[in-house]
Design an enzyme around this catalytic site. Structure first.
Site, mmCIF file in Angstrom:
data_model
loop_
_atom_site.group_PDB
_atom_site.id
_atom_site.type_symbol
_atom_site.label_atom_id
_atom_site.label_comp_id
_atom_site.label_asym_id
_atom_site.label_seq_id
_atom_site.Cartn_x
_atom_site.Cartn_y
_atom_site.Cartn_z
ATOM 1 N N ARG A 115 38.694 -35.045 0.350
ATOM 2 C CA ARG A 115 38.226 -34.458 1.553
ATOM 3 C C ARG A 115 37.965 -31.789 1.288
ATOM 4 N NH1 ARG A 115 37.792 -34.696 6.600
ATOM 5 N NH2 ARG A 115 38.741 -32.830 7.338
ATOM 6 N N TYR A 153 31.768 -38.752 12.025
ATOM 7 C CA TYR A 153 33.114 -39.287 11.311
ATOM 8 C C TYR A 153 33.061 -40.147 10.948
ATOM 9 C CZ TYR A 153 35.435 -34.501 13.196
ATOM 10 O OH TYR A 153 35.725 -33.952 13.748
ATOM 11 N N ASN A 195 35.119 -23.389 10.939
ATOM 12 C CA ASN A 195 36.020 -23.723 9.543
ATOM 13 C C ASN A 195 36.827 -22.390 9.847
ATOM 14 O OD1 ASN A 195 35.540 -26.333 9.835
ATOM 15 N ND2 ASN A 195 34.863 -26.395 7.628
ATOM 16 N N HIS A 218 50.224 -39.440 15.437
ATOM 17 C CA HIS A 218 48.557 -39.440 14.461
ATOM 18 C C HIS A 218 48.325 -40.729 14.353
ATOM 19 C CE1 HIS A 218 46.047 -38.036 11.657
ATOM 20 N NE2 HIS A 218 45.913 -37.487 12.421
#
Length: 688
Positions: free
Chosen positions: A564, A468, A43, A435
């Site tokens: 999140r 996920y 990340n 998307h």
């Protein structure tokens, strides 16, 4: 007005601190804690490649324009980021040391080349000669090479110094992690039950003399690890009008290999003489970040830390659930015809969607299949089924988003393969990323074309579907399916006017509909009617929508946000956001599903969506929000949201300073939402 919004970049770092908290959590199995270190590291790399690189570009632009006020603003932000990164790095290093001790207690030890026994030294010499040497290619630094262009940002390197009578020669060696395993399991010695592991970095360091002897004269040789992070942005040239979008993307991706570095991270033990030499060679400026780190760089490989030791050192597996509705019928089309179906990955099996596409590929009644691809697995069974569909005479149309960051190369390769097979491949709209996650199947039933639609919050990716959390909705409702088809038509012919009564579509009607939904809750609150909003998003940074939520809070609407990642909204501001609470859940699965609930005076409106509340998702992408009309499925989503709101094990409070304090479980039964959701869905599936 800036006091109303928390900087999104610092909020992103606060999110990654929550990931680091999972590595620090002694209640997590120790090998999973190691893997959270890898996630944190990965990340951080992405943060510098995208967020920090963007700030650096803006700062340099303002400097060139002579806009010193704006330049100062960016410099302050860069300084704040640097301070936070250093703080997180310190926590990371402390956590890694603690985890190493915990591993050792459980019979696993990560050792360095300085602590090898005689037996392991002999074994490792053979291992290096037989398995590693062939992939070891030193880059000798001289005026003959362009050193920065030779260093890639996703790799680990050793910066080597050869000292010959105080005359220094430098070299760089790529640690060949892509060719061989980063983690080398050393054979157990007879006198010990400890499983010792040495990293490939140390294997190369141990063998430095063998690499250079005979070719270079030196009295002493040392090496320290480093890695760089490059700007991930690229430009699509408007020149070369004859170039296809595929060719433009392929050319533009090469820019990443030579893009300016924005960060260097090196072993904290590296002497300042070597560090300064390295920075000079890489052309670092005052806008770039230099971070000392632990011995090893590229901790992202720790995501794949080997399964060694007892099974209790890893998560207990939760087997993915079968959906009973799909299981009751011979075909997926019969099941969907009976009623709408909702899956929640990874609690449910992704197999059901794969089976939906597989059956469509050879069902004689199916005439066509349409699909959006944003991210797919490198070995995609779904695309395999689409290739089969073409062979079976089906008309297949796939929109591929070539600009899906860090998946561009994979998508380019799939595009070529699908085009060669006869699939109609589209590349969306020049100014908009596609998307949305849609699949549409046309099927002939009783002489008429009937549409089956699947709308998801996540990608059609077998790999990410295991980690996920995402909702996937299957329907034969022709009102919804027709509008899904209209999304595909809009992507292919964006100049045509299309209308949507049910779906929330970016950039067509999404912002307008969200504003209307919030305004309706405000109206109810002012009329002393029940008014509540629950949002579950990955990121909330769009200031216009944040202002609408502030307005709703002031009007008396109760708002709970489950965010999140980035959250620029500040809860609890007197007279502004007193009725807003924000929590964030980080656990074994990555929270990815986006859900919206508006109380609507007791007749709740529930949506699942591919869009976060960011300007880019509302205005610069094709996104789809889907209303859930089925009462049982609406209730299921509501129940899941309630479990997440009541989480007091893995939920953190997002306050005005984003301190990441855990939600208190004092005097309450401990509730881990992901665990409870699994049990809840398990009970739902067994009910029938």
């Amino acid at each position: 007005m800036s006091h109303l919004y928390y900087p999104k970049e610092l909020s992103w770092l606060a999110f990654n601190e929550r990931v680091l908290q999972e590595a620090q959590d002694i209640n997590n199995p120790v090998i999973e804690r190691v893997r959270f270190l890898g996630i944190f590291s990965n990340n951080q790399d992405e943060f510098f490649r995208v967020k920090v690189a963007e700030i650096k570009r803006k700062a340099l632009l303002k400097k060139a324009e002579g806009d010193l006020k704006s330049l100062n603003k960016y410099q302050i932000l860069i300084d704040n980021i640097q301070r936070q990164v250093i703080k997180l790095n310190d926590k990371f290093n402390q956590t890694y040391q603690q985890i190493q001790q915990e591993l050792k207690k459980n019979g696993i030890e990560i050792i360095t080349h300085e602590h090898l026994s005689q037996y392991h030294q002999q074994w490792l010499k053979q291992y290096f000669t037989n398995k590693v040497l062939r992939y070891t290619q030193p880059l000798i630094i001289s005026n003959l090479i362009d050193f920065p262009s030779c260093i890639e940002d996703h790799l680990t390197y050793l910066f080597v110094e050869l000292n010959n009578q105080n005359k220094y020669q430098y070299a760089a060696i790529e640690v060949p992690c892509t060719e061989t395993n980063r983690f080398v399991l050393l054979p157990k010695e007879k006198s010990s039950n400890i499983q010792k592991i040495i990293l490939l970095d140390d294997v190369v360091c141990f063998s430095l003399t063998d690499i250079f002897k005979g070719l270079f004269v030196f009295d002493d040789i040392t090496a320290y690890s480093f890695k760089i992070t490059r700007d991930a942005e690229y430009l699509l040239s408007e020149q070369d009008l004859d170039d296809s979008i595929l060719m433009k993307m392929s050319k533009s991706l090469k820019q990443r290999l030579h893009a300016d570095p924005v960060r260097i991270v090196c072993d904290e033990q590296m002497p300042s003489r070597m560090e300064n030499k390295l920075k000079k060679l890489l052309g670092f400026t005052s806008y770039d970040s230099t971070s000392p780190g632990s011995r090893y760089r590229n901790f992202k490989d720790f995501i794949k830390f080997p399964n060694v030791g007892k099974v209790n050192l890893r998560y207990t597996k939760w087997p993915a659930l079968d959906n009973q509705q799909f299981c009751k019928y011979n075909t997926t089309f019969e099941a969907i015809s009976e009623q709408d179906i909702l899956l929640y990955y990874p609690y449910h099996k992704f197999h059901h969607f794969k089976e939906f596409v597989r059956q469509a590929s050879f069902d004689p009644a199916v005439t066509s299949i349409k699909l959006n691809i944003y991210r797919v697995a490198k070995k995609s069974q779904i695309i395999g089924s689409l290739l089969d569909a073409v062979r079976n005479g089906k008309k297949v149309t796939v929109n591929v988003e070539l600009r899906a960051r860090f998946d561009e190369s994979n998508n380019i390769e799939w595009s070529k393969k699908m085009t060669d097979a006869g699939i109609k491949v589209l590349f969306g709209i020049d100014s908009l990323k596609v998307h949305s996650k849609l699949c549409l199947v046309n099927r002939v039933e009783q002489g008429k074309i009937v549409k089956y639609a699947q709308v998801s919050t996540g990608n059609f990716n077998e790999d990410s579907a295991k980690i996920y959390t995402d909702f996937a909705f299957f329907t034969k409702n022709q009102l919804i399916a027709e509008e899904v088809d209209n999304v595909f038509k809009f992507i292919e012919h964006s100049y045509k006017d299309v209308h949507f009564d049910h779906l929330l579509i970016s950039p067509i009607n999404q912002r307008k509909r969200l504003n209307q939904l919030i305004k309706s809750e405000i109206k109810n609150a002012k009329a002393n009617l029940p008014a509540k909003i629950i949002l579950k998003l990955n990121n909330l940074v769009d200031k216009k929508l944040i202002d609408k939520l502030y307005d709703a809070s002031n009007a008396g609407v109760d708002i709970h946000l489950i965010i999140r990642g980035m959250c620029s909204l500040k809860p609890g501001l007197p007279g502004i956001s007193e009725r807003i609470t924000v929590t964030s859940i980080v656990d074994r699965y990555l929270e990815h599903a986006r859900v919206m609930l508006f109380q609507n005076n007791g007749a709740p409106l529930v949506f699942i969506t591919s869009a976060d509340w960011m300007a880019r998702n509302i205005e610069d992408r094709v996104e789809v929000g889907l209303p859930i009309y089925s009462p049982p499925l609406k209730q299921q989503i509501t129940d899941i949201l309630e479990l997440q709101i009541n989480d007091n094990c893995k939920a953190r409070i997002i306050d005005q300073q984003q301190k990441n304090d855990y939600v208190s479980s004092k005097n309450l039964k401990k509730l881990s939402s992901q665990r409870e959701i699994y049990q809840y869905l398990k009970q739902c599936e067994n009910h029938d």
